[in-house]
Design an enzyme around this catalytic site. Structure first.
Site, PDB file in Angstrom:
ATOM      1  N   CYS A 192      76.952  53.439 -18.234  1.00  0.00           N
ATOM      2  CA  CYS A 192      77.448  52.600 -19.326  1.00  0.00           C
ATOM      3  C   CYS A 192      78.868  52.178 -18.939  1.00  0.00           C
ATOM      4  O   CYS A 192      79.797  52.986 -18.996  1.00  0.00           O
ATOM      5  CB  CYS A 192      77.427  53.420 -20.615  1.00  0.00           C
ATOM      6  N   CYS A 248      90.063  47.308  -7.187  1.00  0.00           N
ATOM      7  CA  CYS A 248      90.190  47.296  -5.726  1.00  0.00           C
ATOM      8  C   CYS A 248      89.103  46.495  -5.023  1.00  0.00           C
ATOM      9  O   CYS A 248      89.095  46.428  -3.795  1.00  0.00           O
ATOM     10  CB  CYS A 248      90.214  48.720  -5.196  1.00  0.00           C
ATOM     11  N   CYS A 287      85.679  54.562  -9.985  1.00  0.00           N
ATOM     12  CA  CYS A 287      85.591  54.007  -8.641  1.00  0.00           C
ATOM     13  C   CYS A 287      86.054  55.063  -7.648  1.00  0.00           C
ATOM     14  O   CYS A 287      87.134  55.629  -7.787  1.00  0.00           O
ATOM     15  CB  CYS A 287      86.466  52.758  -8.543  1.00  0.00           C
TER      16      CYS A 287
HETATM   17 FE    FE Z   1      88.330  50.546  -7.356  1.00  0.00          FE
END
Ligand code: FE
Length: 155
Positions: A144, A76, A121
C-alpha cells in the site's frame, strides 16, 4: 482494518524517521541532509518520504494509472514497482502485490498498538508505505504505497 485504515494514522507517530533511523542496514547507498532532501523534493514529497507521512486516500493520480511502465522512487529514481504487479485494491492508494527484487526494505512498526510492516526504498531509505497480508495471488501481499513517493515512467 488494514484496508481503508492503511496509512491514515501513521502521521501521528513519534519522532520523525524513527523507523528508518533504527534500520540496521544503515547507511543507505544514497544519503542526503534534510536541507538537501528539502531542495530536491516538494514539501508533500518530503513529508511522505522523509517524515513517514501519509497522503490522503484517493488523492494520487497514480491510483488510477493503468498503463504499462515502471514506478520509480520519487527521492532517488530507483525502480521500485512494475505495472505488471499493480492492482486495484479499492483502498485509495496505489497497490502492488510485489516490489521489484531487492528494491525495497521493510521494518516492523508497532505504533498505535497495531503491528504493521513499513516499506521503504532500499537505496535512499525513503518511506513508501506499508505492506499487508491481504493481497491477491501469487504473493498474497498488498504493498500500500503513497503515490507521492513514486514517479511513473510509461513503457
Ligand atoms: Fe529512493
Amino acid at each position: 482494518m488494514a484496508g481503508a485504515a492503511c496509512l491514515a494514522y501513521y502521521r501521528f507517530g513519534v519522532s520523525k524517521e524513527t523507523a528508518i533511523a533504527n534500520d540496521p542496514r544503515q547507511p543507505f547507498q544514497i544519503t542526503k541532509t534534510e536541507a538537501e532532501w528539502r531542495a530536491r523534493l516538494t514539501p508533500e514529497q518530503f513529508y511522505i518520504l522523509r517524515q513517514q507521512g501519509t497522503e490522503r486516500a484517493g488523492t494520487s493520480p497514480l491510483d488510477q494509472e493503468n498503463r504499462p511502465g515502471i514506478y520509480v522512487c520519487a527521492g532517488c529514481e530507483q525502480p521500485l514497482f512494475s505495472s505488471t504487479t499493480k492492482y486495484s485494491s479499492g483502498t485509495g492508494w496505489p497497490s502492488f502485490y510485489a516490489p521489484i527484487d531487492q528494491a525495497t526494505g521493510t521494518l516492523e512498526d508497532f505504533k498505535f498498538a497495531m503491528r504493521r510492516t513499513e516499506v521503504h526504498c532500499d537505496r535512499c531509505g525513503g518511506h513508501l508505505g506499508h505492506v499487508f497480508l491481504d493481497g491477491p495471488p501469487p504473493t498474497g501481499k498488498r504493498y500500500c504505497i503513497n503515490g507521492l513517493a513514486l514517479k511513473f515512467i510509461p513503457a
